[in-house]
Design a protein around this motif. Structure first.
Motif, PDB file in Angstrom:
ATOM      1  N   ALA A  34     -50.317 -13.001  -3.979  1.00 63.66           N
ATOM      2  CA  ALA A  34     -50.340 -13.776  -5.222  1.00 63.66           C
ATOM      3  C   ALA A  34     -49.190 -13.385  -6.134  1.00 63.66           C
ATOM      4  CB  ALA A  34     -51.671 -13.574  -5.935  1.00 63.66           C
ATOM      5  N   ARG A  35     -48.868 -12.103  -6.175  1.00 59.32           N
ATOM      6  CA  ARG A  35     -47.786 -11.623  -7.033  1.00 59.32           C
ATOM      7  C   ARG A  35     -46.436 -12.150  -6.566  1.00 59.32           C
ATOM      8  NH1 ARG A  35     -46.101  -9.663 -11.998  1.00 59.32           N
ATOM      9  NH2 ARG A  35     -44.074  -8.687 -11.683  1.00 59.32           N
ATOM     10  N   ILE A  36     -46.131 -12.008  -5.276  1.00 58.75           N
ATOM     11  CA  ILE A  36     -44.803 -12.396  -4.800  1.00 58.75           C
ATOM     12  C   ILE A  36     -44.664 -13.909  -4.647  1.00 58.75           C
ATOM     13  CG2 ILE A  36     -44.413 -10.199  -3.647  1.00 58.75           C
ATOM     14  CD1 ILE A  36     -45.118 -11.532  -1.001  1.00 58.75           C
ATOM     15  N   SER A  37     -45.776 -14.651  -4.700  1.00 57.26           N
ATOM     16  CA  SER A  37     -45.714 -16.115  -4.553  1.00 57.26           C
ATOM     17  C   SER A  37     -45.875 -16.835  -5.881  1.00 57.26           C
ATOM     18  CB  SER A  37     -46.790 -16.588  -3.576  1.00 57.26           C
ATOM     19  OG  SER A  37     -48.096 -16.336  -4.092  1.00 57.26           O
ATOM     20  N   ARG A  38     -45.743 -16.102  -6.989  1.00 58.19           N
ATOM     21  CA  ARG A  38     -46.020 -16.721  -8.292  1.00 58.19           C
ATOM     22  C   ARG A  38     -45.042 -17.831  -8.656  1.00 58.19           C
ATOM     23  NH1 ARG A  38     -43.486 -11.825  -9.118  1.00 58.19           N
ATOM     24  NH2 ARG A  38     -41.885 -11.723 -10.760  1.00 58.19           N
ATOM     25  N   ASP A  39     -43.869 -17.899  -8.004  1.00 53.82           N
ATOM     26  CA  ASP A  39     -42.955 -19.026  -8.204  1.00 53.82           C
ATOM     27  C   ASP A  39     -43.275 -20.181  -7.265  1.00 53.82           C
ATOM     28  OD1 ASP A  39     -41.622 -17.769 -10.213  1.00 53.82           O
ATOM     29  OD2 ASP A  39     -39.668 -17.724  -9.216  1.00 53.82           O
ATOM     30  N   GLY A  40     -44.143 -19.945  -6.289  1.00 56.16           N
ATOM     31  CA  GLY A  40     -44.522 -20.993  -5.352  1.00 56.16           C
ATOM     32  C   GLY A  40     -43.528 -21.247  -4.242  1.00 56.16           C
ATOM     33  N   VAL A  41     -42.450 -20.440  -4.163  1.00 57.18           N
ATOM     34  CA  VAL A  41     -41.418 -20.636  -3.142  1.00 57.18           C
ATOM     35  C   VAL A  41     -40.844 -19.289  -2.727  1.00 57.18           C
ATOM     36  CG1 VAL A  41     -40.729 -22.951  -3.920  1.00 57.18           C
ATOM     37  CG2 VAL A  41     -39.618 -20.933  -4.895  1.00 57.18           C
ATOM     38  N   MET A  42     -40.148 -19.315  -1.613  1.00 58.34           N
ATOM     39  CA  MET A  42     -39.323 -18.199  -1.170  1.00 58.34           C
ATOM     40  C   MET A  42     -37.867 -18.629  -1.334  1.00 58.34           C
ATOM     41  SD  MET A  42     -39.053 -16.632   2.702  1.00 58.34           S
ATOM     42  CE  MET A  42     -40.719 -15.996   2.713  1.00 58.34           C
ATOM     43  N   TYR A  43     -37.036 -17.766  -1.876  1.00 62.21           N
ATOM     44  CA  TYR A  43     -35.644 -18.126  -2.130  1.00 62.21           C
ATOM     45  C   TYR A  43     -34.753 -17.673  -0.977  1.00 62.21           C
ATOM     46  CZ  TYR A  43     -37.238 -19.072  -6.872  1.00 62.21           C
ATOM     47  OH  TYR A  43     -37.905 -19.581  -7.962  1.00 62.21           O
ATOM     48  N   ALA A  44     -33.829 -18.542  -0.589  1.00 65.05           N
ATOM     49  CA  ALA A  44     -32.900 -18.253   0.501  1.00 65.05           C
ATOM     50  C   ALA A  44     -31.584 -17.752  -0.079  1.00 65.05           C
ATOM     51  CB  ALA A  44     -32.665 -19.509   1.340  1.00 65.05           C
ATOM     52  N   ASN A  45     -31.212 -16.517   0.246  1.00 63.46           N
ATOM     53  CA  ASN A  45     -29.931 -15.960  -0.200  1.00 63.46           C
ATOM     54  C   ASN A  45     -28.832 -16.446   0.741  1.00 63.46           C
ATOM     55  OD1 ASN A  45     -30.934 -14.495  -2.397  1.00 63.46           O
ATOM     56  ND2 ASN A  45     -31.524 -12.782  -1.088  1.00 63.46           N
ATOM     57  N   LEU A  46     -28.099 -17.463   0.322  1.00 62.13           N
ATOM     58  CA  LEU A  46     -27.138 -18.133   1.195  1.00 62.13           C
ATOM     59  C   LEU A  46     -25.684 -17.894   0.813  1.00 62.13           C
ATOM     60  CD1 LEU A  46     -28.934 -21.601   1.445  1.00 62.13           C
ATOM     61  CD2 LEU A  46     -29.061 -19.699   3.067  1.00 62.13           C
ATOM     62  N   VAL A  47     -25.416 -17.476  -0.411  1.00 60.98           N
ATOM     63  CA  VAL A  47     -24.024 -17.304  -0.851  1.00 60.98           C
ATOM     64  C   VAL A  47     -23.850 -15.957  -1.553  1.00 60.98           C
ATOM     65  CG1 VAL A  47     -22.123 -18.239  -2.225  1.00 60.98           C
ATOM     66  CG2 VAL A  47     -23.717 -19.793  -1.089  1.00 60.98           C
ATOM     67  N   GLU A  48     -24.326 -15.858  -2.783  1.00 67.26           N
ATOM     68  CA  GLU A  48     -24.041 -14.687  -3.605  1.00 67.26           C
ATOM     69  C   GLU A  48     -24.535 -13.392  -2.967  1.00 67.26           C
ATOM     70  OE1 GLU A  48     -24.352 -13.359  -8.316  1.00 67.26           O
ATOM     71  OE2 GLU A  48     -25.693 -14.905  -7.525  1.00 67.26           O
ATOM     72  N   PHE A  49     -25.738 -13.435  -2.383  1.00 74.09           N
ATOM     73  CA  PHE A  49     -26.303 -12.244  -1.760  1.00 74.09           C
ATOM     74  C   PHE A  49     -26.525 -12.424  -0.262  1.00 74.09           C
ATOM     75  CE2 PHE A  49     -27.432 -11.864  -6.241  1.00 74.09           C
ATOM     76  CZ  PHE A  49     -26.960 -10.585  -6.515  1.00 74.09           C
ATOM     77  N   ALA A  50     -25.836 -13.394   0.320  1.00 76.80           N
ATOM     78  CA  ALA A  50     -25.844 -13.522   1.777  1.00 76.80           C
ATOM     79  C   ALA A  50     -25.036 -12.369   2.379  1.00 76.80           C
ATOM     80  CB  ALA A  50     -25.256 -14.862   2.198  1.00 76.80           C
ATOM     81  N   ILE A  51     -25.232 -12.125   3.674  1.00 76.09           N
ATOM     82  CA  ILE A  51     -24.602 -10.979   4.327  1.00 76.09           C
ATOM     83  C   ILE A  51     -23.444 -11.447   5.204  1.00 76.09           C
ATOM     84  CG2 ILE A  51     -24.983  -8.931   5.721  1.00 76.09           C
ATOM     85  CD1 ILE A  51     -26.727  -9.077   3.200  1.00 76.09           C
ATOM     86  N   PRO A  52     -22.186 -11.162   4.828  1.00 79.42           N
ATOM     87  CA  PRO A  52     -21.061 -11.457   5.731  1.00 79.42           C
ATOM     88  C   PRO A  52     -21.114 -10.505   6.926  1.00 79.42           C
ATOM     89  CG  PRO A  52     -20.324 -11.094   3.458  1.00 79.42           C
ATOM     90  CD  PRO A  52     -21.724 -10.594   3.561  1.00 79.42           C
ATOM     91  N   ILE A  53     -21.089 -11.050   8.128  1.00 80.84           N
ATOM     92  CA  ILE A  53     -21.190 -10.245   9.347  1.00 80.84           C
ATOM     93  C   ILE A  53     -19.941 -10.486  10.188  1.00 80.84           C
ATOM     94  CG2 ILE A  53     -22.521  -9.790  11.443  1.00 80.84           C
ATOM     95  CD1 ILE A  53     -24.990 -10.831   9.923  1.00 80.84           C
ATOM     96  N   TYR A  54     -19.219  -9.400  10.504  1.00 74.23           N
ATOM     97  CA  TYR A  54     -17.976  -9.491  11.265  1.00 74.23           C
ATOM     98  C   TYR A  54     -18.106  -8.721  12.574  1.00 74.23           C
ATOM     99  CZ  TYR A  54     -16.029 -11.137   6.847  1.00 74.23           C
ATOM    100  OH  TYR A  54     -15.786 -11.847   5.708  1.00 74.23           O
ATOM    101  N   SER A  55     -17.332  -9.153  13.561  1.00 73.52           N
ATOM    102  CA  SER A  55     -17.285  -8.467  14.854  1.00 73.52           C
ATOM    103  C   SER A  55     -15.992  -7.680  14.964  1.00 73.52           C
ATOM    104  CB  SER A  55     -17.376  -9.480  16.002  1.00 73.52           C
ATOM    105  OG  SER A  55     -18.660 -10.084  16.038  1.00 73.52           O
ATOM    106  N   ALA A  56     -16.083  -6.533  15.635  1.00 70.79           N
ATOM    107  CA  ALA A  56     -14.913  -5.685  15.844  1.00 70.79           C
ATOM    108  C   ALA A  56     -14.940  -5.150  17.261  1.00 70.79           C
ATOM    109  CB  ALA A  56     -14.905  -4.529  14.846  1.00 70.79           C
ATOM    110  N   ASN A  57     -13.759  -4.752  17.738  1.00 69.04           N
ATOM    111  CA  ASN A  57     -13.647  -4.081  19.033  1.00 69.04           C
ATOM    112  C   ASN A  57     -12.572  -3.010  18.908  1.00 69.04           C
ATOM    113  OD1 ASN A  57     -11.140  -5.447  19.274  1.00 69.04           O
ATOM    114  ND2 ASN A  57     -12.149  -7.192  20.256  1.00 69.04           N
ATOM    115  N   ASP A  58     -12.149  -2.478  20.019  1.00 66.39           N
ATOM    116  CA  ASP A  58     -11.171  -1.385  19.959  1.00 66.39           C
ATOM    117  C   ASP A  58      -9.804  -1.833  19.447  1.00 66.39           C
ATOM    118  OD1 ASP A  58     -12.943   0.524  20.746  1.00 66.39           O
ATOM    119  OD2 ASP A  58     -12.385   0.513  22.860  1.00 66.39           O
ATOM    120  N   ASP A  59      -9.567  -3.148  19.369  1.00 72.00           N
ATOM    121  CA  ASP A  59      -8.288  -3.650  18.868  1.00 72.00           C
ATOM    122  C   ASP A  59      -8.319  -3.945  17.369  1.00 72.00           C
ATOM    123  OD1 ASP A  59      -7.135  -3.570  21.424  1.00 72.00           O
ATOM    124  OD2 ASP A  59      -7.938  -5.549  21.931  1.00 72.00           O
TER     125      ASP A  59
END
Length: 317
Positions: free
Chosen positions: A65-90
């Protein structure tokens, strides 16, 4: 013009062409449809489905009830989204220093950290970023990262095992308040395209408990002291007997509901909203736009609201 004469058999040519096409189609089909290997071990809490008979926390209804008091779940798509990069030995290597000195040794000390030249942290105050070194099977994780010419700084971070549990240790450092890997539970762009999220989700809330947490979390940054607080490390799920199709959910909400029912979700950090879920930053998106993939699934803006059947959510014991 070809001279007329005895026609030659076309069978070898046809067979050869068919073989090439079969091989080509096989390669394309394999690379496009085979799900990429999931990060972390098969026994990782993020990859383990929730058993139907898992006990429910006695205080579950109050926490939900506490965490649903806005009636929605918010999707972090830009400001707090996670940039994920790939790397290798090069991939270029950089010195990375931690600006916070009283949380223990900086996990990047003594390492030359692989960071792609085009890497950019998330634009929000977290400045989050993840680099996966596939050759060495390591995950480099950053909180408040900044580049300064030929070196980087970060408030703090972690180096986690790509084949490990998805939860950090004091020796490896931390990039989330609970100790979860910054990569753990993040909904990837490719998963949204494929229509399947094969792991538990990563959640943030403004109602995480002060001082109280539960495994697999190893610590907390919670400040809320109400009796309906939710501990970092708590696992939520959508009740296993719920018929998701009965709710007529939008595509993105349906995918998330399916993941919540199968794998659940872990509260891994404090956040400014009652409840939000972590997404990968779409590398093809503009600086202030979520990107085409999310937009096509009904999430055209940052903090898109995802409706879930709250009355059927449970916090597990």
């Amino acid at each position: 013009m070809q001279a007329m004469g005895r026609p030659r058999s076309a069978l070898p040519l046809i067979v050869g062409v068919c073989l090439v096409l079969v091989l080509a189609v096989g390669v394309v089909t394999d690379s496009r449809t085979r799900p990429p290997r999931e990060p972390f071990d098969d026994d990782s809490p993020f990859r383990t489905p929730v058993a139907a008979d898992t006990p429910v926390d006695p205080n579950s209804a109050a926490m939900v009830a506490r965490i649903s008091r806005d009636g929605v779940m918010y999707a972090n798509l830009v400001e707090f989204a996670i940039p994920i990069y790939s790397a290798n030995d090069d991939t270029p290597r950089f010195r990375v220093s931690c600006t916070i000195k009283d949380w223990g040794p900086c996990p990047f000390d003594g390492h030359r950290v692989p960071i792609p030249e085009d890497a950019v942290p998330s634009p929000g105050s977290d400045g989050a970023m993840v680099v996966i070194d596939h050759d060495r099977r390591l995950v480099y994780e950053f909180w408040r990262a900044q580049r300064h010419g030929d070196h980087w700084t970060t408030s703090f971070g972690a180096i986690n095992d790509l084949d490990g549990s998805g939860w950090g240790t004091y020796e490896n450092g931390f990039s989330t308040a609970s100790g979860a890997s910054r990569l753990g539970g993040v909904i990837r762009v490719d998963e949204m395209r494929r229509g399947v999220i094969p792991h538990a989700l990563a959640l943030q809330s403004d109602s995480v408990c002060a001082e109280v947490f539960r495994p697999p979390a190893v610590k907390t940054d919670g400040t809320y002291e109400g009796p309906d607080c939710i501990p970092e490390g708590a696992r939520l799920r959508l009740a296993p007997d719920v018929d998701i199709d009965a709710f007529g959910l939008a595509p993105a909400a349906r995918l998330i509901a399916q993941a919540l029912q199968t794998y659940g979700a872990f509260v891994v950090d404090y956040g400014g909203a009652p409840l939000s879920v972590s997404f990968e930053r779409d590398p093809a998106a503009g600086r202030h736009h979520p990107g085409e993939t999310y937009g096509q699934l009904g999430m055209p803006w940052d903090y898109s609201m995802i409706e879930v059947p709250w009355e059927h959510l449970e916090v597990l014991a």
